[in-house]
Design an enzyme around this catalytic site. Structure first.
Site, PDB file in Angstrom:
ATOM      1  N   LYS A 128       6.164  -0.643   0.229  1.00 45.31           N
ATOM      2  CA  LYS A 128       7.601  -0.505   0.881  1.00 45.31           C
ATOM      3  C   LYS A 128       7.842   1.044   0.880  1.00 45.31           C
ATOM      4  CE  LYS A 128       9.287  -4.738   1.752  1.00 45.31           C
ATOM      5  NZ  LYS A 128       8.832  -5.635   0.469  1.00 45.31           N
ATOM      6  N   GLU A 147      18.952  -2.671   4.045  1.00 45.83           N
ATOM      7  CA  GLU A 147      19.368  -4.045   3.650  1.00 45.83           C
ATOM      8  C   GLU A 147      18.178  -4.251   2.620  1.00 45.83           C
ATOM      9  OE1 GLU A 147      17.112  -3.312   6.303  1.00 45.83           O
ATOM     10  OE2 GLU A 147      15.547  -4.509   5.518  1.00 45.83           O
ATOM     11  N   SER A 169      -0.148  -6.425  -1.928  1.00 50.43           N
ATOM     12  CA  SER A 169       1.092  -5.628  -1.539  1.00 50.43           C
ATOM     13  C   SER A 169       1.848  -4.901  -2.744  1.00 50.43           C
ATOM     14  CB  SER A 169       1.948  -6.665  -0.638  1.00 50.43           C
ATOM     15  OG  SER A 169       2.104  -7.648  -1.287  1.00 50.43           O
TER      16      SER A 169
HETATM   17  C1  PLP Z   1       8.491  -6.981   0.753  1.00 49.53           C
HETATM   18  C2  PLP Z   1       7.456  -7.381   0.222  1.00 49.53           C
HETATM   19  C3  PLP Z   1       6.475  -8.174   0.825  1.00 49.53           C
HETATM   20  C4  PLP Z   1       6.886  -8.764   2.424  1.00 49.53           C
HETATM   21  O1  PLP Z   1       7.135  -7.700   3.293  1.00 49.53           O
HETATM   22  P1  PLP Z   1       6.289  -7.630   4.384  1.00 49.53           P
HETATM   23  O2  PLP Z   1       7.180  -6.827   5.428  1.00 49.53           O
HETATM   24  O3  PLP Z   1       5.740  -8.951   5.137  1.00 49.53           O
HETATM   25  O4  PLP Z   1       5.051  -6.841   3.740  1.00 49.53           O
HETATM   26  C5  PLP Z   1       5.134  -8.575   0.594  1.00 49.53           C
HETATM   27  N1  PLP Z   1       4.714  -7.887  -0.875  1.00 49.53           N
HETATM   28  C6  PLP Z   1       5.416  -7.301  -1.633  1.00 49.53           C
HETATM   29  C7  PLP Z   1       5.222  -6.759  -2.820  1.00 49.53           C
HETATM   30  C8  PLP Z   1       6.636  -7.106  -0.978  1.00 49.53           C
HETATM   31  O5  PLP Z   1       7.528  -6.271  -1.766  1.00 49.53           O
END
Ligand code: PLP
Length: 388
Positions: free
Chosen positions: A91, A113, A374
């Site tokens: 993010k 948000e 992610s």
């Molecule tokens: C917020 C988040 C997501 C989901 O958001 P996307 O916009 O679909 O990437 C996935 N993995 C992590 C670690 C997150 O913090």
């Protein structure tokens, strides 16, 4: 880039996208639509962002060949380590890009948000770095269940505004942030945390996250056979897919959260169960009742607990360039425990959904599979250890 995969000049991906906004938001959106491409593409912006991504975020993140995981599944498996980014997830790539954009637009006040708090933490971090005032809208229910991230945001100097309307979760926080933006049009920039919302957000956030696949291309000298990513709104997935969309021999797989199962009410598998409608000012696919009311989604992972999906994904699903599937809470939990024990990496519950897909796919020894990891699992430790 093949035009059918990317946004057109009116802000649409096929029939999805656009900016279905109240009239009072029009000046803000118009300003962004007219300036974002020029600013983001400018040499000055790119230089500043690249420097921050390198020295502050720690990019490029490694593409790690997971030896024991590979041996277990009988193919080459690589993990793109977004969990090693500063603040613990992808993010921050978007938050830093948007804060630089906000500065170029002479905005002095930032709103955001957040659901699980990861985007709120990334935005609060970017604001602290740039000395800008930060207001984060968060559902009262999420404030209670995401205490560690609430503490982090406060530590970083952000003001958290509890939202008590509706279900007191992410979609209500988004509504309140939009309301704030309408009332503070001239001095405020709204940093949306995923590839959702009115045009140009889906395209802008996708471009900022595309650094993920730009790096994979450099790190892997042969194309992967598969790239797998989890999907909440879809930003880490688009980031991992972006530079491979035109490479038709690379299979792209987006994994939604099935929650307790797609045959139950407790699910967030939007593409599996939803249909077309407008959510947060954009035409997309969402979970809704027959008369168009948003259905409350559910997933054990707060980051995937969203009733919609980015319009580009809705489109890539429709034209079948990307395969979408889903994974239950239980399957994701098992995958998180397995990765921890096998590779010494505790993944975020969101990312564990992408990992769990390995158990659902047919794998050949010649496969080269990239999984976008992610985020890291520290924020989920309580849930993970409760479900040993
Ligand atoms: C917020 C988040 C997501 C989901 O958001 P996307 O916009 O679909 O990437 C996935 N993995 C992590 C670690 C997150 O913090």
């Amino acid at each position: 880039m093949k035009q059918t995969y990317q946004v057109n000049k009116d802000g649409f991906y096929g029939e999805y996208g656009g900016a279905f906004i109240p009239e009072m938001l029009y000046p803000n959106i118009k300003e962004l639509q007219e300036s974002y491409e020029t600013i983001i593409e400018s040499q000055e912006f790119q230089k500043e962002l690249k420097q921050l991504l390198q020295d502050y975020v720690g990019r490029p993140t490694p593409l790690y060949f997971a030896k024991r995981l590979s041996a277990h599944y009988g193919a080459a498996i690589y993990l793109k380590r977004e969990d090693l980014c500063h603040t613990g997830a992808h993010k921050i790539n978007n938050a830093l890009g948007q804060i630089l954009l906000a500065k170029k637009l002479n905005k002095t006040r930032i709103i955001a948000e957040t659901g699980a708090g990861q985007h709120g933490v990334a935005t609060a971090t970017a604001c602290a770095l740039m000395g800008l005032k930060c207001f984060v809208y968060m559902g009262a229910k999420d404030i209670k269940r995401q205490a560690p991230n609430v503490a982090r945001m406060k530590m970083l100097g952000a003001e958290i505004i509890p939202v008590n309307s509706g279900s007191k979760t992410l979609k209500d926080a988004t509504n309140e942030a939009i309301r704030d933006w309408i009332n503070n049009a001239t001095d405020t920039h709204y940093i949306i945390g995923s590839v959702v919302g009115p045009h140009p957000y889906p395209d802008m956030v996708a471009r900022l996250q595309s650094v993920i696949s730009e790096e994979i291309k450099k790190q892997l000298n042969q194309n992967p056979t598969h790239i797998i990513a989890c999907i909440g709104g879809g930003s880490n997935a688009i980031g991992a897919f972006y530079h491979y969309l035109n490479e038709e021999n690379v299979q792209l797989i987006g994994v939604e959260a099935a929650g307790k199962g797609v045959d139950t009410q407790a699910t967030a598998a939007t593409l599996a169960l939803g249909n077309q409608g407008v959510l947060h000012a954009c035409m997309t696919t969402l979970l809704q009742t027959a008369d168009g009311q948003v259905i409350e989604p559910y997933s054990i992972s707060a980051g995937l607990d969203y009733p919609g999906i980015g319009p580009q994904h809705a489109h890539l699903h429709k034209i079948q360039r990307v395969n979408y599937d889903n994974v239950t809470d239980k399957e994701a939990l098992e995958a998180a425990h397995f990765l921890s024990k096998t590779e010494g990496i505790i993944p975020a519950l969101e990312s564990a959904h992408a990992l769990a897909y390995l158990n659902k796919m047919e794998i050949k020894p010649s496969d080269r599979i990239v999984i976008n990891l992610s985020g890291r699992g520290d924020k989920d430790l309580e849930t993970l250890t409760k479900n040993m």
